[in-house]
Design a protein around this motif. Sequence first.
Motif, PDB file in Angstrom:
ATOM      1  N   LEU A  12       0.829  -1.203   0.000  1.00 41.90           N
ATOM      2  CA  LEU A  12       0.000   0.000   0.000  1.00 41.90           C
ATOM      3  C   LEU A  12       0.867   1.258   0.000  1.00 41.90           C
ATOM      4  CD1 LEU A  12      -2.982   0.790   0.074  1.00 41.90           C
ATOM      5  CD2 LEU A  12      -2.795   0.906   2.550  1.00 41.90           C
ATOM      6  N   PHE A  13       1.911   1.265   0.817  1.00 37.55           N
ATOM      7  CA  PHE A  13       2.812   2.411   0.870  1.00 37.55           C
ATOM      8  C   PHE A  13       3.549   2.607  -0.450  1.00 37.55           C
ATOM      9  CE2 PHE A  13       7.176   3.905   1.530  1.00 37.55           C
ATOM     10  CZ  PHE A  13       6.908   5.207   1.945  1.00 37.55           C
ATOM     11  N   LEU A  14       4.124   1.546  -1.004  1.00 42.85           N
ATOM     12  CA  LEU A  14       4.878   1.662  -2.248  1.00 42.85           C
ATOM     13  C   LEU A  14       3.976   2.034  -3.424  1.00 42.85           C
ATOM     14  CD1 LEU A  14       7.378  -1.327  -1.932  1.00 42.85           C
ATOM     15  CD2 LEU A  14       7.832   1.120  -1.607  1.00 42.85           C
ATOM     16  N   GLY A  15       2.763   1.514  -3.454  1.00 45.64           N
ATOM     17  CA  GLY A  15       1.820   1.869  -4.505  1.00 45.64           C
ATOM     18  C   GLY A  15       1.422   3.332  -4.422  1.00 45.64           C
ATOM     19  N   SER A  16       1.178   3.812  -3.221  1.00 43.06           N
ATOM     20  CA  SER A  16       0.821   5.223  -3.033  1.00 43.06           C
ATOM     21  C   SER A  16       1.985   6.134  -3.404  1.00 43.06           C
ATOM     22  CB  SER A  16       0.416   5.475  -1.580  1.00 43.06           C
ATOM     23  OG  SER A  16      -0.687   4.686  -1.231  1.00 43.06           O
ATOM     24  N   ALA A  17       3.195   5.757  -3.010  1.00 41.54           N
ATOM     25  CA  ALA A  17       4.378   6.552  -3.343  1.00 41.54           C
ATOM     26  C   ALA A  17       4.588   6.594  -4.858  1.00 41.54           C
ATOM     27  CB  ALA A  17       5.614   5.976  -2.652  1.00 41.54           C
ATOM     28  N   ALA A  18       4.375   5.469  -5.523  1.00 42.78           N
ATOM     29  CA  ALA A  18       4.534   5.423  -6.978  1.00 42.78           C
ATOM     30  C   ALA A  18       3.514   6.333  -7.661  1.00 42.78           C
ATOM     31  CB  ALA A  18       4.388   3.987  -7.485  1.00 42.78           C
ATOM     32  N   MET A  19       2.284   6.315  -7.206  1.00 45.69           N
ATOM     33  CA  MET A  19       1.253   7.169  -7.801  1.00 45.69           C
ATOM     34  C   MET A  19       1.575   8.641  -7.581  1.00 45.69           C
ATOM     35  SD  MET A  19      -0.848   5.552  -9.597  1.00 45.69           S
ATOM     36  CE  MET A  19      -1.927   6.938  -9.873  1.00 45.69           C
ATOM     37  N   LEU A  20       2.041   8.999  -6.403  1.00 47.62           N
ATOM     38  CA  LEU A  20       2.411  10.386  -6.140  1.00 47.62           C
ATOM     39  C   LEU A  20       3.572  10.840  -7.026  1.00 47.62           C
ATOM     40  CD1 LEU A  20       2.058  10.594  -2.260  1.00 47.62           C
ATOM     41  CD2 LEU A  20       0.645  11.725  -3.982  1.00 47.62           C
ATOM     42  N   LEU A  21       4.551   9.957  -7.227  1.00 49.98           N
ATOM     43  CA  LEU A  21       5.675  10.297  -8.087  1.00 49.98           C
ATOM     44  C   LEU A  21       5.241  10.445  -9.545  1.00 49.98           C
ATOM     45  CD1 LEU A  21       8.525   8.095  -6.594  1.00 49.98           C
ATOM     46  CD2 LEU A  21       8.312  10.582  -6.512  1.00 49.98           C
ATOM     47  N   ILE A  22       4.292   9.618  -9.987  1.00 49.63           N
ATOM     48  CA  ILE A  22       3.785   9.718 -11.356  1.00 49.63           C
ATOM     49  C   ILE A  22       3.060  11.041 -11.554  1.00 49.63           C
ATOM     50  CG2 ILE A  22       2.069   8.773 -12.960  1.00 49.63           C
ATOM     51  CD1 ILE A  22       2.878   5.979 -11.843  1.00 49.63           C
ATOM     52  N   VAL A  23       2.224  11.421 -10.585  1.00 52.67           N
ATOM     53  CA  VAL A  23       1.505  12.700 -10.675  1.00 52.67           C
ATOM     54  C   VAL A  23       2.489  13.859 -10.653  1.00 52.67           C
ATOM     55  CG1 VAL A  23      -0.114  14.212  -9.459  1.00 52.67           C
ATOM     56  CG2 VAL A  23      -0.641  11.786  -9.738  1.00 52.67           C
ATOM     57  N   LEU A  24       3.490  13.805  -9.797  1.00 48.42           N
ATOM     58  CA  LEU A  24       4.507  14.857  -9.730  1.00 48.42           C
ATOM     59  C   LEU A  24       5.276  14.959 -11.040  1.00 48.42           C
ATOM     60  CD1 LEU A  24       6.111  16.956  -8.051  1.00 48.42           C
ATOM     61  CD2 LEU A  24       7.623  15.071  -7.404  1.00 48.42           C
ATOM     62  N   TYR A  25       5.639  13.813 -11.619  1.00 45.11           N
ATOM     63  CA  TYR A  25       6.359  13.814 -12.893  1.00 45.11           C
ATOM     64  C   TYR A  25       5.530  14.472 -13.991  1.00 45.11           C
ATOM     65  CZ  TYR A  25       8.144  12.168 -17.334  1.00 45.11           C
ATOM     66  OH  TYR A  25       8.598  12.109 -18.618  1.00 45.11           O
ATOM     67  N   HIS A  26       4.257  14.112 -14.083  1.00 45.61           N
ATOM     68  CA  HIS A  26       3.411  14.686 -15.116  1.00 45.61           C
ATOM     69  C   HIS A  26       3.209  16.186 -14.902  1.00 45.61           C
ATOM     70  CE1 HIS A  26       2.425  10.505 -16.109  1.00 45.61           C
ATOM     71  NE2 HIS A  26       2.234  10.998 -17.315  1.00 45.61           N
ATOM     72  N   PHE A  27       3.067  16.609 -13.669  1.00 48.19           N
ATOM     73  CA  PHE A  27       2.923  18.032 -13.380  1.00 48.19           C
ATOM     74  C   PHE A  27       4.159  18.801 -13.829  1.00 48.19           C
ATOM     75  CE2 PHE A  27       3.683  21.621 -10.522  1.00 48.19           C
ATOM     76  CZ  PHE A  27       2.531  22.369 -10.764  1.00 48.19           C
ATOM     77  N   LEU A  28       5.335  18.282 -13.514  1.00 47.43           N
ATOM     78  CA  LEU A  28       6.576  18.944 -13.900  1.00 47.43           C
ATOM     79  C   LEU A  28       6.784  18.915 -15.415  1.00 47.43           C
ATOM     80  CD1 LEU A  28       8.963  17.684 -11.079  1.00 47.43           C
ATOM     81  CD2 LEU A  28       7.896  19.936 -11.300  1.00 47.43           C
ATOM     82  N   GLU A  29       6.415  17.826 -16.058  1.00 53.85           N
ATOM     83  CA  GLU A  29       6.599  17.706 -17.497  1.00 53.85           C
ATOM     84  C   GLU A  29       5.678  18.657 -18.262  1.00 53.85           C
ATOM     85  OE1 GLU A  29       8.358  16.329 -20.929  1.00 53.85           O
ATOM     86  OE2 GLU A  29       8.915  15.887 -18.874  1.00 53.85           O
ATOM     87  N   VAL A  30       4.456  18.817 -17.808  1.00 57.60           N
ATOM     88  CA  VAL A  30       3.514  19.703 -18.486  1.00 57.60           C
ATOM     89  C   VAL A  30       3.949  21.155 -18.337  1.00 57.60           C
ATOM     90  CG1 VAL A  30       1.168  20.624 -18.312  1.00 57.60           C
ATOM     91  CG2 VAL A  30       1.531  18.169 -18.392  1.00 57.60           C
ATOM     92  N   ASN A  31       4.486  21.535 -17.200  1.00 58.75           N
ATOM     93  CA  ASN A  31       4.848  22.919 -16.943  1.00 58.75           C
ATOM     94  C   ASN A  31       6.292  23.257 -17.310  1.00 58.75           C
ATOM     95  OD1 ASN A  31       2.333  23.737 -15.885  1.00 58.75           O
ATOM     96  ND2 ASN A  31       2.807  22.604 -14.019  1.00 58.75           N
ATOM     97  N   ALA A  32       7.019  22.328 -17.878  1.00 62.58           N
ATOM     98  CA  ALA A  32       8.416  22.563 -18.233  1.00 62.58           C
ATOM     99  C   ALA A  32       8.499  23.357 -19.535  1.00 62.58           C
ATOM    100  CB  ALA A  32       9.150  21.235 -18.403  1.00 62.58           C
ATOM    101  N   THR A  33       9.538  24.182 -19.639  1.00 62.56           N
ATOM    102  CA  THR A  33       9.807  24.893 -20.887  1.00 62.56           C
ATOM    103  C   THR A  33      11.060  24.310 -21.499  1.00 62.56           C
ATOM    104  OG1 THR A  33      11.096  26.565 -19.730  1.00 62.56           O
ATOM    105  CG2 THR A  33       8.772  27.038 -20.068  1.00 62.56           C
ATOM    106  N   ASP A  34      11.036  24.131 -22.808  1.00 60.22           N
ATOM    107  CA  ASP A  34      12.182  23.580 -23.511  1.00 60.22           C
ATOM    108  C   ASP A  34      13.201  24.676 -23.762  1.00 60.22           C
ATOM    109  OD1 ASP A  34      10.995  21.118 -23.567  1.00 60.22           O
ATOM    110  OD2 ASP A  34      10.086  21.428 -25.538  1.00 60.22           O
ATOM    111  N   ASP A  35      14.440  24.430 -23.371  1.00 60.17           N
ATOM    112  CA  ASP A  35      15.504  25.410 -23.566  1.00 60.17           C
ATOM    113  C   ASP A  35      15.826  25.576 -25.049  1.00 60.17           C
ATOM    114  OD1 ASP A  35      15.734  25.923 -20.890  1.00 60.17           O
ATOM    115  OD2 ASP A  35      17.319  24.443 -20.582  1.00 60.17           O
TER     116      ASP A  35
END
Length: 62
Positions: A12-35
């Motif tokens: 349960l802990f590892l699954g929740s941590a994985a989901m949080l990391l996936i959401v964080l990754y997508h948030f950062l990827e959508v808001n990133a600007t390409d140099d």
Amino acid sequence: MISDDQLYSLALFLGSAAMLLIVLYHFLEVNATDDEDSKLNAELKSEKSGIGAVKPQTTGAQ
């Protein structure tokens, strides 16, 4: 040996941590600007960005 309750808690802990990391990754990827894109746009805005460079034509079509 690990008990069923410990295994359940770990899964349960590892699954929740994985989901949080996936959401964080997508948030950062959508808001990133390409140099590279911002550098390319800055070069295109300059009239003398290189040897033989031609400034792109802007069309007034609406």
